[in-house]
Design an enzyme around this catalytic site. Structure first.
Site, short mmCIF file in Angstrom:
data_model
loop_
_atom_site.label_atom_id
_atom_site.label_comp_id
_atom_site.label_asym_id
_atom_site.label_seq_id
_atom_site.Cartn_x
_atom_site.Cartn_y
_atom_site.Cartn_z
N SER A 126 119.12 -2.66 20.04
CA SER A 126 120.39 -2.28 19.43
C SER A 126 120.19 -1.21 18.37
CB SER A 126 121.00 -3.53 18.79
OG SER A 126 122.07 -3.18 17.94
N TYR A 151 120.31 -11.72 13.36
CA TYR A 151 120.47 -11.14 14.70
C TYR A 151 119.74 -9.80 14.78
CZ TYR A 151 122.52 -7.93 18.03
OH TYR A 151 122.68 -6.95 18.97
N LYS A 155 116.12 -8.32 16.90
CA LYS A 155 115.94 -7.10 17.71
C LYS A 155 114.73 -6.31 17.20
CE LYS A 155 119.30 -7.83 20.54
NZ LYS A 155 118.98 -8.33 21.89
C1 UD1 Z 1 128.00 -5.13 15.79
C2 UD1 Z 1 126.57 -5.23 15.34
C3 UD1 Z 1 125.67 -4.67 16.39
C4 UD1 Z 1 125.91 -5.37 17.69
C5 UD1 Z 1 127.36 -5.17 18.07
C6 UD1 Z 1 127.68 -5.86 19.38
C7 UD1 Z 1 125.85 -4.92 13.02
C8 UD1 Z 1 125.90 -4.06 11.82
N1 UD1 Z 1 126.46 -4.46 14.11
O1 UD1 Z 1 128.32 -3.73 15.79
O2 UD1 Z 1 124.34 -4.85 16.02
O3 UD1 Z 1 125.06 -4.85 18.66
O4 UD1 Z 1 128.17 -5.70 17.04
O5 UD1 Z 1 127.73 -7.23 19.25
O6 UD1 Z 1 125.29 -5.96 12.99
N2 UD1 Z 1 136.32 -3.89 13.20
C9 UD1 Z 1 137.57 -4.09 12.65
N3 UD1 Z 1 138.24 -5.23 13.00
C10 UD1 Z 1 137.73 -6.18 13.84
C11 UD1 Z 1 136.44 -5.95 14.40
C12 UD1 Z 1 135.77 -4.80 14.06
O7 UD1 Z 1 138.06 -3.27 11.88
O8 UD1 Z 1 138.39 -7.19 14.08
C13 UD1 Z 1 135.59 -2.65 12.89
C14 UD1 Z 1 134.29 -2.88 12.17
O9 UD1 Z 1 134.46 -2.91 10.78
C15 UD1 Z 1 133.45 -1.69 12.64
C16 UD1 Z 1 134.01 -1.37 14.01
O10 UD1 Z 1 135.26 -2.02 14.10
O11 UD1 Z 1 133.70 -0.61 11.81
C17 UD1 Z 1 133.13 -1.87 15.14
O12 UD1 Z 1 132.85 -3.24 14.92
P1 UD1 Z 1 132.15 -4.16 16.03
O13 UD1 Z 1 132.83 -3.98 17.32
O14 UD1 Z 1 132.07 -5.55 15.46
O15 UD1 Z 1 130.71 -3.52 16.16
P2 UD1 Z 1 129.61 -3.22 15.05
O16 UD1 Z 1 129.82 -3.98 13.83
O17 UD1 Z 1 129.48 -1.75 14.95
#
Ligand code: UD1
Length: 346
Positions: A126, A151, A155
């Site tokens: 990742s 997590y 990795k």
């Molecule tokens: C996370 C993990 C990554 C993992 C991936 C898939 C971290 C830092 N990142 O990525 O390692 O491989 O998930 O499981 O550990 N967001 C919202 N509202 C929500 C959900 C997300 O605003 O309800 C925003 C988050 O703040 C972020 C973006 O959407 O900015 C993407 O979030 P997400 O899909 O959870 O992925 P990551 O956090 O980038």
């Protein structure tokens, strides 16, 4: 036909990879403990490819059953190892669950491979290993930062285990694929992401909100130092990602590797903000999404996107699908799930 073991092959990325492998003429055997996936995925894969892949339900964190599995399947030519826990928040609450599952599985599989002279592993890593990179786009040479969660640490440690093990076993090959943010679903809408309970990730939360399963999407912070204030990620279509695994297997089996342990970024090279993803979704789905800006989510980084030049050049692979195609396929999948549910109720 060359036989590939896909661990976690009924999961989100695993199932899409099984489809691509089958379509390129590989024979596939799936091992999964079904802890975060459904057995029905096998029928859905069959509906796309015409054949149901071989399947064994077992827990790779259990040493004896794993070694027994390998002893019974000595004709496997490569392993694509997806099976792992992946919920960042849960890993903070239950670190041992994550270390035990993700690390024991990898160690058991490597022992099984070495005992049976199986030489090739593609590992599901990742971009989380980079933390918040100092320079963007991030290359494979960027320093590995202190992991923000157990997590993420699994990795990092897994990559180290593979580096150390391939270092002393010159006949063992490993390719670590560092995924950016995989989203979307197969164009057939027969396979896709199936989050258990409340989704942690952005796109399944968007589609579940749009279809009425969740009342509202929370956007975690709009005060980041980015153009619209929301964090930026490199979203990649899961089918593009799946195809890269087939290319990695081809590379190993055709002895094209430059070193016996290689690392590649898998992203598109483009960054999009949370609000841009929402806008793309609203446009392609023709739906107005109910969302609200709330506080930042602890542990989120500001921005990351991939330098994909090494993967493009060395693998001869490039992500082809754009953001609208990703969000539209995710929406079609959510609609297909809703349709299925309706038919079951009837
Ligand atoms: C996370 C993990 C990554 C993992 C991936 C898939 C971290 C830092 N990142 O990525 O390692 O491989 O998930 O499981 O550990 N967001 C919202 N509202 C929500 C959900 C997300 O605003 O309800 C925003 C988050 O703040 C972020 C973006 O959407 O900015 C993407 O979030 P997400 O899909 O959870 O992925 P990551 O956090 O980038």
């Amino acid at each position: 036909m060359k036989k590939i073991l896909v661990t976690g092959g009924t999961g989100y990325i695993g199932s899409h990879t099984v489809v691509e492998l089958r379509q390129k003429g590989y024979d596939v055997i799936i091992v999964d403990n079904l802890s975060n996936s459904s057995i029905e995925v096998l029928d859905n894969i069959a509906a796309i490819t015409g054949t149901k892949p071989l399947f064994e339900k077992l827990d790779l964190a259990e040493r004896e059953v794993t070694l027994d599995f390998f002893a019974r399947h000595t004709d496997i030519e490569a392993v694509i190892h997806f099976a792992a826990y992946k919920a960042v928040g849960e890993s903070v609450e239950q670190p041992l669950k994550y270390y035990r599952n993700n690390l024991f599985s990898l160690i058991n599989i490597l022992d099984g491979m070495l005992e049976n002279r199986i030489s090739n592993m593609v590992f599901s890593s990742s971009c989380t290993v980079y933390g918040q990179p100092d320079e963007l786009p991030v290359t494979e040479q960027a320093p590995i930062k202190q992991a923000m969660s157990p997590y993420g640490n699994t990795k990092q440690i897994s990559e180290e285990i593979l580096r150390d093990t391939t270092n002393v076993n010159k006949n063992l090959n490993a390719i670590c694929l560092r995924y950016f943010n995989p989203i979307g679903a197969h164009e057939s809408a027969k396979i896709g992401e199936l989050p258990l309970g409340v989704p942690n990730n952005l796109v399944p939360f968007i589609t579940q909100t749009a279809i009425g399963i969740r009342p509202q999407l929370k956007v975690f912070g709009d005060d980041y130092p980015t153009p619209d204030g929301t964090p930026i990620r490199d979203y990649i279509h899961v089918v593009d990602l799946a195809k890269a695994h087939v290319v990695a297997v081809d590379r190993m089996l055709n002895e094209k590797m430059k070193k016996n342990c290689e690392v590649f970024n898998l992203g598109t090279g483009n960054g999009f903000s949370v609000l841009e993803v929402i806008k793309s979704f609203e446009k392609v789905a023709g739906v107005k999404l109910n969302y609200k800006i709330v506080d930042r989510r602890p542990g989120d980084i500001t921005e990351v996107w991939a330098d994909t030049s090494f993967a493009n050049r060395e693998l001869g692979w490039k992500a082809e699908k754009g953001l609208d195609e990703m969000t539209l396929s995710a929406w079609k999948w959510e609609l297909a799930l809703a349709e299925k549910k309706k038919n079951k109720i009837r």
